[in-house]
Structure formats: structure tokens, C-alpha cells
Motif scaffolding. Structure first.
Motif, PDB file in Angstrom:
ATOM      1  N   SER A 183      32.581  22.539   0.537  1.00  0.00           N
ATOM      2  CA  SER A 183      33.791  22.150   0.108  1.00  0.00           C
ATOM      3  C   SER A 183      34.403  21.016   0.826  1.00  0.00           C
ATOM      4  O   SER A 183      35.693  21.218   0.991  1.00  0.00           O
ATOM      5  N   LYS A 222      38.873  20.767   0.940  1.00  0.00           N
ATOM      6  CA  LYS A 222      39.324  20.986   2.075  1.00  0.00           C
ATOM      7  C   LYS A 222      39.997  19.912   2.611  1.00  0.00           C
ATOM      8  O   LYS A 222      41.137  19.907   3.405  1.00  0.00           O
ATOM      9  N   ALA A 273      43.877  19.772   3.402  1.00  0.00           N
ATOM     10  CA  ALA A 273      44.269  19.331   4.890  1.00  0.00           C
ATOM     11  C   ALA A 273      45.439  18.310   4.926  1.00  0.00           C
ATOM     12  O   ALA A 273      46.242  18.424   5.780  1.00  0.00           O
ATOM     13  N   LEU A 279      36.758  21.584   9.934  1.00  0.00           N
ATOM     14  CA  LEU A 279      37.337  21.528   8.496  1.00  0.00           C
ATOM     15  C   LEU A 279      36.455  22.518   7.884  1.00  0.00           C
ATOM     16  O   LEU A 279      37.291  23.257   7.191  1.00  0.00           O
ATOM     17  N   PRO A 280      35.190  22.446   8.009  1.00  0.00           N
ATOM     18  CA  PRO A 280      34.757  23.701   6.918  1.00  0.00           C
ATOM     19  C   PRO A 280      34.803  24.876   7.359  1.00  0.00           C
ATOM     20  O   PRO A 280      34.618  26.199   6.512  1.00  0.00           O
ATOM     21  N   ARG A 323      39.261  25.481  10.058  1.00  0.00           N
ATOM     22  CA  ARG A 323      40.677  24.678   9.698  1.00  0.00           C
ATOM     23  C   ARG A 323      40.744  24.608   8.385  1.00  0.00           C
ATOM     24  O   ARG A 323      41.208  23.433   7.708  1.00  0.00           O
ATOM     25  N   ASP A 324      40.572  25.681   7.554  1.00  0.00           N
ATOM     26  CA  ASP A 324      40.708  25.781   6.124  1.00  0.00           C
ATOM     27  C   ASP A 324      41.913  25.714   5.688  1.00  0.00           C
ATOM     28  O   ASP A 324      42.778  27.004   6.003  1.00  0.00           O
ATOM     29  N   ARG A 357      43.082  25.415   2.607  1.00  0.00           N
ATOM     30  CA  ARG A 357      43.223  25.521   1.095  1.00  0.00           C
ATOM     31  C   ARG A 357      44.030  27.148   0.959  1.00  0.00           C
ATOM     32  O   ARG A 357      43.516  27.978   1.488  1.00  0.00           O
ATOM     33  N   ARG A 369      38.786  30.640  -2.429  1.00  0.00           N
ATOM     34  CA  ARG A 369      39.902  29.594  -2.046  1.00  0.00           C
ATOM     35  C   ARG A 369      39.997  28.482  -3.077  1.00  0.00           C
ATOM     36  O   ARG A 369      38.880  28.779  -4.002  1.00  0.00           O
ATOM     37  N   SER A 402      39.545  25.441  -5.385  1.00  0.00           N
ATOM     38  CA  SER A 402      38.283  24.347  -5.568  1.00  0.00           C
ATOM     39  C   SER A 402      38.909  23.000  -5.788  1.00  0.00           C
ATOM     40  O   SER A 402      38.288  22.143  -6.098  1.00  0.00           O
TER      41      SER A 402
END
Length: 343
Positions: A28, A32, A36, A64-65, A68-69, A71, A115, A117
């Protein structure tokens, strides 16, 4: 030879794009990446002062995946009809504005995981959500700007300039917010493509080495196969030159006793099919029986460490950097598909 090389580059480029798209969807990344940016723009960095947007290519597929999400959590309920004002001072929770923005746009969300999409946010929807924030404040837009300033939100500086340039006209303010957000989305898209370009380059290098695709060697093979097909055509016409070429070819392959079998097998296994003969893993599909998988570790490694193949590997890697769309366009030009479609 040109068509054969273009087909080979097109196939490998499509494979690179497919793997990249699979990773992006699995992790995703697009969604994300968007949230962010929204989290940094609306609420600013986290309590440790770290930005949610990736600082480099490594963070795109590591931080990020997984860690550090930004969403918000998916919510299938419709947005509330009445929006409460933004809290003041210490009552503001971390990520408050981001959660409130999702609350106003979650109708365009669809359930995919825990979360959201949402990967694309139309500028009109973003501007409308801000106007809804302002309508919940006693002083309208100015009240919203005052609270953003008190929260030290990075969004305050952008909206303050837009509000002043619009001469406190609400309609002009909304339109200018749309223009500003659309420009930010274009800038974010360019940043995303820059990171993805590096990922595609890494995937292209890996596939070039896994398939040990030597473009120079493959081009020579195509030329040899073209000469062989000309020899087969000469045999059909009764030419002695073609018969000599066929005898030499079949003698080398051990099929001199049955030249017709040699012709059949040669025509059913053109060079384009043999493109992956030197891959790490080979797959053969016989006419009768199940597919056969074989490991070519020894031969594959010998090709990798042979300096004679390195120029061909470099040429293949450089060709994959152009992307599948480029090679598809070249193929259409070579085959005349575009001109026939235009007619």
C-alpha cells in the motif's frame, strides 16, 4: 532482429513493472505516501520531530510500509452531519487534523484492511473539507487560521497566504486552495516517481542477472535463426545451398538421419522462445507430459562471471530503464500497428 530484441525488452520491462506494481499494492505504498504527506502538512512531524514522508528510497520500502504508517484507521460509517470545532491548546491530540480530514472524505474509502486505502484525494474534496472545518468555527475561516496557528500546523502558513491574497473572499479562497493542493499533488507525484524509478532500476538489474539476458548474444542468435529460416525456405524451393546449411545444422545437433524432424524442432523453438534458456531456473513444457523445471546454477554462474557477457548485460539493463511503455511504442512503430489502427 529489431522486432525480436524489442519483444525481449518489452517482456522483461513488463515483468519489472509487474513486480514493482505488486510490491506497491501489497505494501500500500501509494496510500501511505499520500497520508504521510497529509500528516506532515496538517499536523507536522511527530513528537520526536521526524517527518512521515520518506527521506530516501530505503525508507519507501522499510520505514514507510512497516513503522511510519500515517494512515487513519478505516471507518465504514458515513461522515457526521455536524462537525465540532477543533479543540484548543493541550486538548489537541496527535494527528488530530489528519483524523478530521479522513472523517470528511471517508465516503470515497473502501474496505481493504484495517487502515484507509485512499491513495488519491481530489483537490475539490480537500478544499471542501477545509471549508467544512471553517464552518464549524465561530469566526469562520479566520477562526480556523487562528487555531491552526496555535497548533503550529504547517498548513497555517499556506492557508494564511491564500486567505490574504483572496481578500477574505470565501469563494476565491476555496478556489485558490484547490489550485494550491493540486500543485502539491503534482509535486508529490514527481517525488514518488523519483523513488519508484530507483526501485525499477534495482528490479531491472536483478532480472537481468537472474535471466542472464545478454542482449548482444541474443541479437546474434536472432540473426543466425533468420539465416536458418532462409535455408529452410531454400530447401522448400529445391535449392542446394539451403540443403547444405540444413545438413550442417542437423549434423551438429545429431539429427542428420531425420532432417524433417530437425526442421520441425527448429521451427517450433525459435530464438524468441529460447530467451530464458540461460536463466537460473529453466521451465520446459513438452507436448505430452507435465512441465519440467530444472536448475541451471552451474551454467548460469559461468555466464555471470564471464566478462564476454558483461557488455550484453549492461545493454539489457540500460534498455529496461526505458520502461515497458517505451518498448511497446517502438514495437507498434516497427510492426505498423499504429498506422493500421489509424486507418
Amino acid at each position: 532482429m529489431a522486432v525480436g530484441l524489442v519483444l525481449a525488452f518489452l517482456f522483461l520491462s513488463l515483468l519489472v513493472s509487474g513486480i514493482n506494481e505488486g510490491l506497491v499494492r501489497l505494501l500500500s505504498i501509494r496510500s501511505k505516501f499520500l497520508w504521510a504527506f497529509l500528516r506532515d502538512t496538517l499536523d507536522g512531524p511527530d513528537r520526536q520531530g521526524r517527518s512521515f514522508l520518506p527521506a530516501g528510497m530505503r525508507d519507501v520500502f522499510t520505514a514507510l510500509p512497516f513503522s511510519r504508517d500515517a494512515r487513519p484507521r478505516h471507518n465504514s460509517m458515513p461522515s457526521p452531519a455536524v462537525l465540532s470545532p477543533i479543540p484548543e491548546g493541550e486538548a489537541v491530540a496527535e494527528g488530530e487534523l489528519t483524523e478530521r480530514l479522513y472523517e470528511r472524505v471517508r465516503e470515497i474509502d473502501h474496505p481493504k484492511a484495517k487502515r484507509t486505502s485512499i491513495a488519491t484525494l481530489p483537490p475539490e474534496r480537500f478544499a471542501l473539507a477545509l471549508m467544512e472545518f471553517a464552518s464549524a468555527e465561530p469566526n469562520g475561516v479566520q477562526g480556523l487560521l487562528d487555531k491552526l496557528k496555535a497548533m503550529r500546523s504547517p498548513l497555517h502558513g499556506h492557508l494564511q497566504g491564500i486567505w490574504e491574497s483572496s481578500a477574505a473572499d470565501v469563494n476565491r479562497f476555496r478556489q485558490q486552495v484547490e489550485v494550491w493542493f493540486d500543485a502539491e499533488m503534482r509535486r508529490l507525484t514527481l517525488l514518488y516517481r523519483r523513488y519508484v524509478r530507483w526501485v525499477v532500476a534495482v528490479l531491472g538489474l536483478v532480472l537481468t542477472l537472474v535471466f542472464s539476458m545478454d542482449a548482444l548474444e541474443y541479437g546474434k542468435t536472432l540473426l543466425r535463426d533468420q539465416a536458418f529460416r532462409e535455408g529452410v525456405a531454400a530447401i522448400a524451393g529445391g535449392g542446394d545451398q539451403g540443403l547444405t546449411a540444413l545438413k550442417d545444422r542437423c549434423t551438429a545437433t545429431g539429427d542428420s538421419a531425420d532432417p524433417y524432424r530437425c526442421v520441425t524442432e527448429a521451427l517450433s523453438s525459435p530464438a524468441l522462445v529460447k530467451i530464458f534458456d540461460h536463466a537460473l531456473v529453466g521451465v520446459a513444457v513438452p507436448q505430452n507430459g507435465d512441465p519440467q523445471v530444472k536448475w541451471n546454477l552451474g551454467a548460469w554462474w559461468e555466464r555471470l562471471i564471464s566478462p564476454g557477457h558483461w557488455p550484453g548485460f549492461v545493454l539489457t539493463f540500460a534498455a529496461l530503464l526505458f520502461g515497458a511503455s517505451f518498448w511497446w511504442d517502438i514495437l507498434r512503430r516497427l510492426t505498423g500497428i499504429r498506422s493500421r489502427a489509424g486507418r
